[in-house]
Design a protein around this motif. Sequence first.
Motif, PDB file in Angstrom:
ATOM      1  N   ASP A 297      59.047  18.219  -4.399  1.00  0.00           N
ATOM      2  CA  ASP A 297      59.324  16.802  -4.621  1.00  0.00           C
ATOM      3  C   ASP A 297      58.794  16.358  -5.982  1.00  0.00           C
ATOM      4  O   ASP A 297      59.467  15.635  -6.728  1.00  0.00           O
ATOM      5  CB  ASP A 297      58.673  15.938  -3.536  1.00  0.00           C
ATOM      6  CG  ASP A 297      59.267  16.138  -2.163  1.00  0.00           C
ATOM      7  OD1 ASP A 297      60.491  16.382  -2.063  1.00  0.00           O
ATOM      8  OD2 ASP A 297      58.506  16.048  -1.170  1.00  0.00           O
TER       9      ASP A 297
ATOM     10  N   ASN B  12      55.709   7.966  -0.487  1.00  0.00           N
ATOM     11  CA  ASN B  12      56.361   8.619   0.648  1.00  0.00           C
ATOM     12  C   ASN B  12      57.527   7.789   1.181  1.00  0.00           C
ATOM     13  O   ASN B  12      58.563   8.329   1.562  1.00  0.00           O
ATOM     14  CB  ASN B  12      55.330   8.886   1.751  1.00  0.00           C
ATOM     15  CG  ASN B  12      54.303   9.914   1.311  1.00  0.00           C
ATOM     16  OD1 ASN B  12      54.654  10.983   0.838  1.00  0.00           O
ATOM     17  ND2 ASN B  12      53.032   9.569   1.422  1.00  0.00           N
TER      18      ASN B  12
ATOM     19  N   ASP C  81      53.834   3.239  -2.427  1.00  0.00           N
ATOM     20  CA  ASP C  81      54.161   4.026  -1.235  1.00  0.00           C
ATOM     21  C   ASP C  81      55.203   5.077  -1.605  1.00  0.00           C
ATOM     22  O   ASP C  81      56.387   4.961  -1.278  1.00  0.00           O
ATOM     23  CB  ASP C  81      54.668   3.116  -0.123  1.00  0.00           C
ATOM     24  CG  ASP C  81      54.739   3.825   1.222  1.00  0.00           C
ATOM     25  OD1 ASP C  81      54.598   5.075   1.240  1.00  0.00           O
ATOM     26  OD2 ASP C  81      54.950   3.147   2.243  1.00  0.00           O
TER      27      ASP C  81
ATOM     28  N   PRO D 139      53.660  11.993   6.627  1.00  0.00           N
ATOM     29  CA  PRO D 139      54.473  12.512   5.522  1.00  0.00           C
ATOM     30  C   PRO D 139      53.692  12.531   4.215  1.00  0.00           C
ATOM     31  O   PRO D 139      52.833  11.672   3.961  1.00  0.00           O
ATOM     32  CB  PRO D 139      55.641  11.522   5.458  1.00  0.00           C
ATOM     33  CG  PRO D 139      55.098  10.258   6.047  1.00  0.00           C
ATOM     34  CD  PRO D 139      54.129  10.690   7.111  1.00  0.00           C
ATOM     35  N   SER D 140      54.001  13.501   3.397  1.00  0.00           N
ATOM     36  CA  SER D 140      53.399  13.594   2.063  1.00  0.00           C
ATOM     37  C   SER D 140      54.342  14.406   1.188  1.00  0.00           C
ATOM     38  O   SER D 140      55.087  15.253   1.679  1.00  0.00           O
ATOM     39  CB  SER D 140      52.019  14.252   2.112  1.00  0.00           C
ATOM     40  OG  SER D 140      52.092  15.551   2.640  1.00  0.00           O
ATOM     41  N   PRO D 141      54.326  14.155  -0.113  1.00  0.00           N
ATOM     42  CA  PRO D 141      55.227  14.909  -0.989  1.00  0.00           C
ATOM     43  C   PRO D 141      54.804  16.364  -1.076  1.00  0.00           C
ATOM     44  O   PRO D 141      53.604  16.692  -0.995  1.00  0.00           O
ATOM     45  CB  PRO D 141      55.073  14.207  -2.343  1.00  0.00           C
ATOM     46  CG  PRO D 141      53.728  13.556  -2.291  1.00  0.00           C
ATOM     47  CD  PRO D 141      53.515  13.188  -0.857  1.00  0.00           C
TER      48      PRO D 141
ATOM     49  N   HIS E 202      49.020  11.035  -2.676  1.00  0.00           N
ATOM     50  CA  HIS E 202      49.857  10.473  -1.609  1.00  0.00           C
ATOM     51  C   HIS E 202      49.852  11.367  -0.367  1.00  0.00           C
ATOM     52  O   HIS E 202      50.896  11.792   0.112  1.00  0.00           O
ATOM     53  CB  HIS E 202      51.269  10.259  -2.143  1.00  0.00           C
ATOM     54  CG  HIS E 202      51.299   9.350  -3.324  1.00  0.00           C
ATOM     55  ND1 HIS E 202      51.172   7.995  -3.224  1.00  0.00           N
ATOM     56  CD2 HIS E 202      51.405   9.629  -4.656  1.00  0.00           C
ATOM     57  CE1 HIS E 202      51.218   7.446  -4.432  1.00  0.00           C
ATOM     58  NE2 HIS E 202      51.359   8.424  -5.317  1.00  0.00           N
ATOM     59  N   ARG E 203      48.661  11.636   0.135  1.00  0.00           N
ATOM     60  CA  ARG E 203      48.479  12.487   1.318  1.00  0.00           C
ATOM     61  C   ARG E 203      47.679  11.707   2.360  1.00  0.00           C
ATOM     62  O   ARG E 203      46.468  11.872   2.472  1.00  0.00           O
ATOM     63  CB  ARG E 203      47.775  13.787   0.936  1.00  0.00           C
ATOM     64  CG  ARG E 203      48.588  14.662  -0.015  1.00  0.00           C
ATOM     65  CD  ARG E 203      47.799  15.874  -0.500  1.00  0.00           C
ATOM     66  NE  ARG E 203      47.418  16.764   0.577  1.00  0.00           N
ATOM     67  CZ  ARG E 203      48.216  17.665   1.131  1.00  0.00           C
ATOM     68  NH1 ARG E 203      49.473  17.795   0.701  1.00  0.00           N
ATOM     69  NH2 ARG E 203      47.798  18.430   2.102  1.00  0.00           N
TER      70      ARG E 203
END
Length: 503
Positions: A373, A324, A322, A367-369, A359-360
């Motif tokens: 980030d 995020n 995880d 939230p997502s990077p 990670h979307r």
Amino acid sequence: MTRHLVVADHIITGFDASGVPQIVEEGAILIDGDRVAGIGAAKALRLAHPNLPETGGAGYVAIPGLINAHHHVGLTPFQMGARDQPLELWFPERLAMRDVDPRLDTLYSAFEMIASGVTTVQHLHSRAPGDTDAVLARADTIIGAYRELGMRASYSFALRDQNRMIYAADEEFVAALPPALQKPTAEYLAGFGLPLSEQIAVFHALRERWADDPLIGIQIAPSNLHWLSDAALESAARMAQDTGAPLHMHLLETPYQQEYAHRRTGGSALEHVDSFGLIGPQLTIGHGVWMTPDDIALVAERGACLCHNCSSNLRLKSGTADLNAFLASGVPVGLGIDEAGINDDRDMLQEMRLALTLHRPPGHDAPSPDAGDILRMATEHGAATTPFADRIGRLAPGQMADIVLLDWRAVTYPWQDPAMPLIDVLVRRAKAGAVASVMIGGRTVYRDGNFIGVDRGETLKELALELARPDTPTEANLRRLSKDLLEPVRRYYSGWCKDLQGH
């Protein structure tokens, strides 16, 4: 070349406290020896320091050297005959891997890392057979290979004193095997039975040998909870307290490790490790895929770091960390390629793209990077996981001159909308072929596809020739043992993690 300028259209120097990228336009970096002496407008620096040699120029973007914060071997396990298996099954699978000259092996992956902009690697040496002298000799060869290329490396020999094949005692595993497998398995495991006291001695010997080399750092690597007795955990904490050396520890990589921790401690792996005083600013946790929100909060409270190994987690079916939640907690998160990237190589630019994309989660506001980030993970936060933390990962006066120059035309050809933010374009589109030059400690080690001082082509020919030989009798026996042990290892975990789909 003692003093010189690195010139670029854009210089990404790092990030401010809130994570905003800091960029100098039409800038230059003044290098003095192995450090950055100044950064500013190219015109002003040329006037103040006339007639200095220059690298780069128009059409280039300069970034801090990238940091691979979690690495193990040279040739990938897949290349060496170990299929992508769930981690616990991968351990017997790896017995099929042949022995390789450690210098050639290290150079192989170092070539790939440097060519994709990596200037610092966290080398976690997981396994080395033999006595103390043999382990030290192999460690010195690996470190020497990085030194030969001019690469910055943090090396650690992983501490482990139990459970070398399954998450139970070696004796228990051997006793449960068919009689024909017991003797060869016991002999194999005994080859990695260096006593804990001698493993600790290896750390101190290496730390003393390489203390004066600015390119080399020696860390402590308590390998993982299942591989460490409480006595070993206590020893690792004492080593860190006595020397101030940072630690890097695999933890909660798979659900089976989470289950092991519960069976052993009755609770959380993080809480157990914390009870020895190990979780703090000196510790980096590798993987952490199966950390709970309470675990993440504990890491944040103690000021520890995390290292995200995106490709490895996918390839070994470990799960999806995880990221995020990690980022939201404020914990510094580095980025590691681990044994190999998604394309079975060590391309850090590709690993950054994968981490950005994976990670979307769905939902407009989920939230997502962002690209910043990810770049920060691969630079400043990766630096925090190493002994060089306050000297690399950023470009500023006094920092080490670890610099990557990207050919921006190669990044954007044939077209890129100029309104797109620079960092977004870099992370989404930059490929290894756009890396024009790599400088480490003020010295250019890679330029226009060539390594300075080491012939990549000849090294790979030497490696290919060595591996073209037939298996030795020992290697052939280990191949057979690898196949024979796979099913007993699988059976051991039957009934663990019953809620996993398909288990």
